[in-house]
Design an enzyme around this catalytic site. Structure first.
Site, PDB file in Angstrom:
ATOM      1  N   LYS A  81       0.829  -1.203   0.000  1.00  0.00           N
ATOM      2  CA  LYS A  81       0.000   0.000   0.000  1.00  0.00           C
ATOM      3  C   LYS A  81       0.863   1.251   0.000  1.00  0.00           C
ATOM      4  CE  LYS A  81      -3.462   2.262   2.961  1.00  0.00           C
ATOM      5  NZ  LYS A  81      -2.694   3.520   3.085  1.00  0.00           N
ATOM      6  N   LYS A 133       7.358   0.824   1.662  1.00  0.00           N
ATOM      7  CA  LYS A 133       8.041   0.041   0.616  1.00  0.00           C
ATOM      8  C   LYS A 133       9.390   0.633   0.255  1.00  0.00           C
ATOM      9  CE  LYS A 133       5.264   0.507  -2.741  1.00  0.00           C
ATOM     10  NZ  LYS A 133       4.739   1.693  -2.053  1.00  0.00           N
ATOM     11  N   ASP A 139      -1.762  -0.430  -4.418  1.00  0.00           N
ATOM     12  CA  ASP A 139      -3.170  -0.145  -4.144  1.00  0.00           C
ATOM     13  C   ASP A 139      -3.794   0.754  -5.209  1.00  0.00           C
ATOM     14  OD1 ASP A 139      -1.755   2.088  -3.455  1.00  0.00           O
ATOM     15  OD2 ASP A 139      -2.555   2.287  -1.433  1.00  0.00           O
ATOM     16  N   LYS A 166       5.124   8.398  -7.112  1.00  0.00           N
ATOM     17  CA  LYS A 166       5.725   9.401  -6.216  1.00  0.00           C
ATOM     18  C   LYS A 166       7.209   9.587  -6.520  1.00  0.00           C
ATOM     19  CE  LYS A 166       4.836   7.711  -2.141  1.00  0.00           C
ATOM     20  NZ  LYS A 166       4.383   6.368  -2.515  1.00  0.00           N
TER      21      LYS A 166
END
Length: 263
Positions: free
Chosen positions: A10, A15, A124, A40
């Site tokens: 998620k 991560k 996600d 991102k």
């Protein structure tokens, strides 16, 4: 042949922290490439010490981008690249992953000189592009990062559904702790329910935030601490792992029933 690892989870679950620190751990003995597949584009920041341009940004300015244009060298000589994605609300975030994989292949990035390739993949977002590392056979094994929180495990369960559909190899669940009650038990039970195992537990630590403020991995900034050693232990566990499964995710009602028993 390189060991090719995909780390899913998620958004905001940690991560990138896991990926950058195990990459730093591997760099002591191996040639490592990290590929950020999260829009991102922050996977490689703590390895390189700054945000690097994404492949999508680079090819907008230079259509015939070279290997040297897209690859950056980070801590421990880890090679780093970010695929990138569109502006929020515009286009498909998976496009950056698809474009990146094609360009990296064309430029011969996946050479025999690499020992380990690690993909950081957002898990996600419902978008086919995020299946690219598995669907196109770029990654051989998958690990899911989660905490014991409801939404993190909900996303982990959905990722298991994708892995099952793609017939991928799940190597284990990484518990990135948030400090909630019974957290390790919750994650361990979940891993067992989907037919897998917890391959590593990373406790919550202020060292993570302190190192990331300085754009460094924990291994670089706090290399002698127990927290750094836990990342190294996780890296070793993943490297030596030979226990892979196609997961059996829980149904929606089954998942809610599973989680309620811990409340």
């Amino acid at each position: 042949m390189s060991k090719r690892i995909a780390i899913y989870g998620k958004g905001g679950i940690g991560k990138s922290t896991i990926v950058s620190n195990i990459a730093a751990a591997y760099s002591e003995d191996h040639n490592v490439l990290v590929i950020g597949c999260d829009p991102k584009a922050d996977t490689t920041r703590t390895l390189v010490g700054k945000r690097i341009p994404t492949i999508l940004d680079i090819i907008k300015e230079k259509k015939d981008a070279s290997y040297e244009d897209i690859i950056y060298q980070g801590f421990g000589d880890v090679l780093c690249v970010e695929s990138g994605g569109p502006e929020p609300g515009v286009g498909c975030a998976g496009r950056g992953v698809i474009v990146a994989m094609k360009l990296l292949g064309k430029l011969g990035t996946f050479s025999d000189d690499l020992d380990i390739i690690i993909y950081d993949v957002l898990g996600d977002v419902v978008c086919g592009g995020f299946a690219v590392p598995l669907r196109e056979d770029f990654a051989d094994e998958v690990y899911i990062v989660t905490s014991g929180e409801y939404m993190a495990l909900y996303a982990a369960n959905n990722i298991c559904k994708g892995i099952k559909k793609l017939k991928g190899n799940l190597g284990g669940i990484i518990c990135n702790c948030r400090g909630i009650e019974n957290e390790i038990n919750i994650v361990s039970d979940f891993a067992d329910r989907v037919g897998s195992k917890v391959i590593g537990v990373i406790p919550r630590s202020e060292m993570v935030q302190k190192s990331e403020i300085d754009a460094k991995t924990v291994i670089e900034k706090f290399g002698e601490t127990e927290q750094a050693q836990l990342y190294k232990k996780l890296a070793k566990s993943i490297y030596s792992n030979e226990d892979f499964v196609i997961p059996n995710p829980l149904g929606i009602d089954e998942f809610d029933e599973f989680f309620r028993k811990f409340q």
